[in-house]
Design a protein around this motif. Structure first.
Motif, PDB file in Angstrom:
ATOM      1  N   GLY A  15      46.621  52.810  42.717  1.00 39.95           N
ATOM      2  CA  GLY A  15      45.333  53.414  43.027  1.00 39.95           C
ATOM      3  C   GLY A  15      44.187  52.685  42.342  1.00 39.95           C
ATOM      4  O   GLY A  15      43.113  52.499  42.936  1.00 39.95           O
ATOM      5  N   ILE A  16      44.425  52.261  41.104  1.00 41.01           N
ATOM      6  CA  ILE A  16      43.396  51.494  40.391  1.00 41.01           C
ATOM      7  C   ILE A  16      43.171  50.155  41.081  1.00 41.01           C
ATOM      8  O   ILE A  16      42.034  49.685  41.203  1.00 41.01           O
ATOM      9  N   LEU A  17      44.247  49.539  41.553  1.00 41.60           N
ATOM     10  CA  LEU A  17      44.111  48.277  42.274  1.00 41.60           C
ATOM     11  C   LEU A  17      43.288  48.448  43.544  1.00 41.60           C
ATOM     12  O   LEU A  17      42.425  47.608  43.851  1.00 41.60           O
ATOM     13  N   ARG A  18      43.531  49.538  44.283  1.00 36.12           N
ATOM     14  CA  ARG A  18      42.745  49.786  45.498  1.00 36.12           C
ATOM     15  C   ARG A  18      41.278  49.986  45.160  1.00 36.12           C
ATOM     16  O   ARG A  18      40.382  49.510  45.876  1.00 36.12           O
ATOM     17  N   ILE A  37      38.174  47.571  46.447  1.00 36.06           N
ATOM     18  CA  ILE A  37      36.971  48.052  47.142  1.00 36.06           C
ATOM     19  C   ILE A  37      35.712  47.564  46.435  1.00 36.06           C
ATOM     20  O   ILE A  37      34.751  47.120  47.074  1.00 36.06           O
ATOM     21  N   LYS A  38      35.710  47.646  45.109  1.00 31.78           N
ATOM     22  CA  LYS A  38      34.543  47.181  44.350  1.00 31.78           C
ATOM     23  C   LYS A  38      34.282  45.700  44.593  1.00 31.78           C
ATOM     24  O   LYS A  38      33.149  45.277  44.818  1.00 31.78           O
ATOM     25  N   LEU A  39      35.351  44.898  44.547  1.00 31.78           N
ATOM     26  CA  LEU A  39      35.185  43.448  44.668  1.00 31.78           C
ATOM     27  C   LEU A  39      34.696  43.052  46.052  1.00 31.78           C
ATOM     28  O   LEU A  39      33.793  42.221  46.186  1.00 31.78           O
ATOM     29  N   THR A  40      35.280  43.638  47.082  1.00 31.86           N
ATOM     30  CA  THR A  40      34.984  43.195  48.443  1.00 31.86           C
ATOM     31  C   THR A  40      33.698  43.782  49.004  1.00 31.86           C
ATOM     32  O   THR A  40      33.226  43.318  50.053  1.00 31.86           O
ATOM     33  N   THR A  41      33.133  44.794  48.366  1.00 34.13           N
ATOM     34  CA  THR A  41      31.897  45.380  48.873  1.00 34.13           C
ATOM     35  C   THR A  41      30.650  44.845  48.168  1.00 34.13           C
ATOM     36  O   THR A  41      29.537  45.250  48.502  1.00 34.13           O
ATOM     37  N   LEU A  42      30.833  43.931  47.250  1.00 32.31           N
ATOM     38  CA  LEU A  42      29.690  43.321  46.568  1.00 32.31           C
ATOM     39  C   LEU A  42      29.205  42.092  47.331  1.00 32.31           C
ATOM     40  O   LEU A  42      30.005  41.251  47.740  1.00 32.31           O
ATOM     41  N   ARG A  43      27.908  41.983  47.522  1.00 31.54           N
ATOM     42  CA  ARG A  43      27.361  40.825  48.223  1.00 31.54           C
ATOM     43  C   ARG A  43      27.592  39.539  47.434  1.00 31.54           C
ATOM     44  O   ARG A  43      27.776  38.478  48.014  1.00 31.54           O
ATOM     45  N   SER A  44      27.554  39.649  46.116  1.00 31.82           N
ATOM     46  CA  SER A  44      27.758  38.453  45.288  1.00 31.82           C
ATOM     47  C   SER A  44      29.132  37.857  45.530  1.00 31.82           C
ATOM     48  O   SER A  44      29.298  36.625  45.533  1.00 31.82           O
ATOM     49  N   TRP A  73      43.155  45.095  33.509  1.00 34.19           N
ATOM     50  CA  TRP A  73      44.229  44.325  34.145  1.00 34.19           C
ATOM     51  C   TRP A  73      44.119  44.368  35.670  1.00 34.19           C
ATOM     52  O   TRP A  73      44.406  43.368  36.339  1.00 34.19           O
ATOM     53  N   ALA A  74      43.723  45.506  36.220  1.00 34.95           N
ATOM     54  CA  ALA A  74      43.579  45.606  37.672  1.00 34.95           C
ATOM     55  C   ALA A  74      42.459  44.696  38.174  1.00 34.95           C
ATOM     56  O   ALA A  74      42.603  44.023  39.202  1.00 34.95           O
ATOM     57  N   LYS A  75      41.353  44.677  37.465  1.00 35.61           N
ATOM     58  CA  LYS A  75      40.256  43.789  37.845  1.00 35.61           C
ATOM     59  C   LYS A  75      40.711  42.334  37.816  1.00 35.61           C
ATOM     60  O   LYS A  75      40.422  41.553  38.742  1.00 35.61           O
ATOM     61  N   ALA A  76      41.397  41.961  36.746  1.00 41.26           N
ATOM     62  CA  ALA A  76      41.855  40.575  36.606  1.00 41.26           C
ATOM     63  C   ALA A  76      42.833  40.204  37.713  1.00 41.26           C
ATOM     64  O   ALA A  76      42.760  39.108  38.283  1.00 41.26           O
ATOM     65  N   LEU A  77      43.746  41.118  38.034  1.00 43.37           N
ATOM     66  CA  LEU A  77      44.755  40.832  39.060  1.00 43.37           C
ATOM     67  C   LEU A  77      44.120  40.701  40.442  1.00 43.37           C
ATOM     68  O   LEU A  77      44.412  39.748  41.176  1.00 43.37           O
ATOM     69  N   VAL A  78      43.259  41.631  40.796  1.00 38.54           N
ATOM     70  CA  VAL A  78      42.606  41.587  42.112  1.00 38.54           C
ATOM     71  C   VAL A  78      41.745  40.336  42.241  1.00 38.54           C
ATOM     72  O   VAL A  78      41.777  39.644  43.258  1.00 38.54           O
ATOM     73  N   PHE A  79      40.989  40.039  41.199  1.00 40.61           N
ATOM     74  CA  PHE A  79      40.109  38.877  41.249  1.00 40.61           C
ATOM     75  C   PHE A  79      40.891  37.576  41.324  1.00 40.61           C
ATOM     76  O   PHE A  79      40.557  36.682  42.109  1.00 40.61           O
ATOM     77  N   SER A  80      41.946  37.449  40.535  1.00 43.21           N
ATOM     78  CA  SER A  80      42.699  36.193  40.512  1.00 43.21           C
ATOM     79  C   SER A  80      43.442  35.961  41.824  1.00 43.21           C
ATOM     80  O   SER A  80      43.445  34.844  42.353  1.00 43.21           O
ATOM     81  N   VAL A  81      44.064  37.002  42.368  1.00 46.50           N
ATOM     82  CA  VAL A  81      44.791  36.846  43.629  1.00 46.50           C
ATOM     83  C   VAL A  81      43.828  36.522  44.766  1.00 46.50           C
ATOM     84  O   VAL A  81      44.089  35.637  45.596  1.00 46.50           O
ATOM     85  N   THR A  82      42.707  37.225  44.812  1.00 48.42           N
ATOM     86  CA  THR A  82      41.714  36.949  45.856  1.00 48.42           C
ATOM     87  C   THR A  82      41.169  35.538  45.740  1.00 48.42           C
ATOM     88  O   THR A  82      41.012  34.825  46.751  1.00 48.42           O
ATOM     89  N   SER A  83      40.893  35.108  44.527  1.00 42.27           N
ATOM     90  CA  SER A  83      40.363  33.758  44.318  1.00 42.27           C
ATOM     91  C   SER A  83      41.383  32.695  44.704  1.00 42.27           C
ATOM     92  O   SER A  83      41.025  31.658  45.278  1.00 42.27           O
TER      93      SER A  83
END
Length: 277
Positions: free
Chosen positions: A27-30, A34-41, A129-139
């Motif tokens: 749930g934290i990953l989801r 959402i936070k990462l993909t909805t930011l214009r930056s 850890w969730a932020k780091a995982l989502v960001f690294s995999v997406t990148s």
């Protein structure tokens, strides 16, 4: 209305089971996704990353024909030329991904959103850890798309110049995957620097300084220890993953990069537990 008339209605009310409200890491990953993909930056940074990757490869082929014609028929030299063209943009995109890595964490501190995140996840560290995982995999995925897109665009241009490479060659696809991996790893270094400093300008300055300023300063020192230190900097180590190198093997370079990440991740995690948001 009397109590006698309301009693049957109240009796018909059935109790519904309370849904399972336990906090799960998925749930934290989801939430972080959402936070990462909805930011214009995020959208702009990844779009610039892909455009730079393709554009720099095309520019290199068009402006330096001697690099391609010098490849000749040597398979290793041909593979090196194809990889160099496809991964040249990494030297610029490492700055793009570093800026984004800092913004992913410091943006929440700047807006105060981090208080809501830590209220929802009182243990705090799962958020990090969730932020780091989502960001690294997406990148990594976006970097992989950018590098392979650059190869696809420049491959016919190189072929027209007599430089024919094959994506099935491990010397080609291995370095392309390594380039995407480097973007994810260097992005994590910047991310944890931002988590440590909790300030956007300071985090970006520290990340860019580590990539550009520190190597420049060390290059002016003629001592042996300075040259050894320069080889261990993340920018130098990471290039082994796509340009190759004589100091480290690719697996050794990955371990060194993980060491740099841990160097900032550990104090960032400790301070996140102890400091107020």
């Amino acid at each position: 209305m009397s109590a006698a008339t309301t009693a049957p209605a109240a009796a018909r009310v059935t109790l519904q089971p309370v849904p399972d409200a336990r906090l799960r890491f998925t749930g934290i990953l989801r939430s972080e996704w959402i936070k990462l993909t909805t930011l214009r930056s995020t959208v702009w940074a990844y779009a610039i990353l892909i455009a730079l990757q393709i554009g720099m490869g095309v520019l290199l082929v068009l402006t330096q024909p001697e690099m391609t014609t010098a490849a000749g028929s040597d398979p290793s030299v041909v593979a090196q030329a194809a990889v160099q063209v496809s991964t040249l943009g990494i030297l610029f995109n490492q700055l793009v991904i570093s800026v984004l890595g800092v913004l992913v964490i410091t943006g929440e501190y700047g807006t105060g959103q981090i208080r809501s995140s830590l209220t929802a996840v009182p243990k705090r560290l799962p958020v990090l850890w969730a932020k780091a995982l989502v960001f690294s995999v997406t990148s990594f995925v976006v970097g992989l798309v950018a590098v392979f897109a650059s190869y696809a665009v420049t491959w016919p241009m190189l072929q027209a110049k007599g430089v024919e490479s094959s994506l099935g060659d491990v010397e080609v696809w291995g370095h392309l995957v390594g380039a995407a991996g480097y973007l994810a790893l260097i992005g994590l270094v910047a991310f944890f620097l931002g988590a440590l400093l909790r300030h956007t300008a300071g985090g970006i300055a520290a990340a860019v300084g580590l990539l550009l300023v520190v190597p420049s300063v060390i290059s002016f020192i003629s001592a042996d220890w300075a040259s050894v230190l320069a080889d261990w900097l993340p920018g130098s180590v990471g290039q082994t993953l796509f340009f190759g190198g004589e100091v480290f093997e690719p697996w050794q370079a990955v371990l060194v990069m993980l060491g740099w990440i841990a160097l900032f991740a550990v104090p960032a995690a400790v301070l996140m537990r102890r400091r107020d948001a």
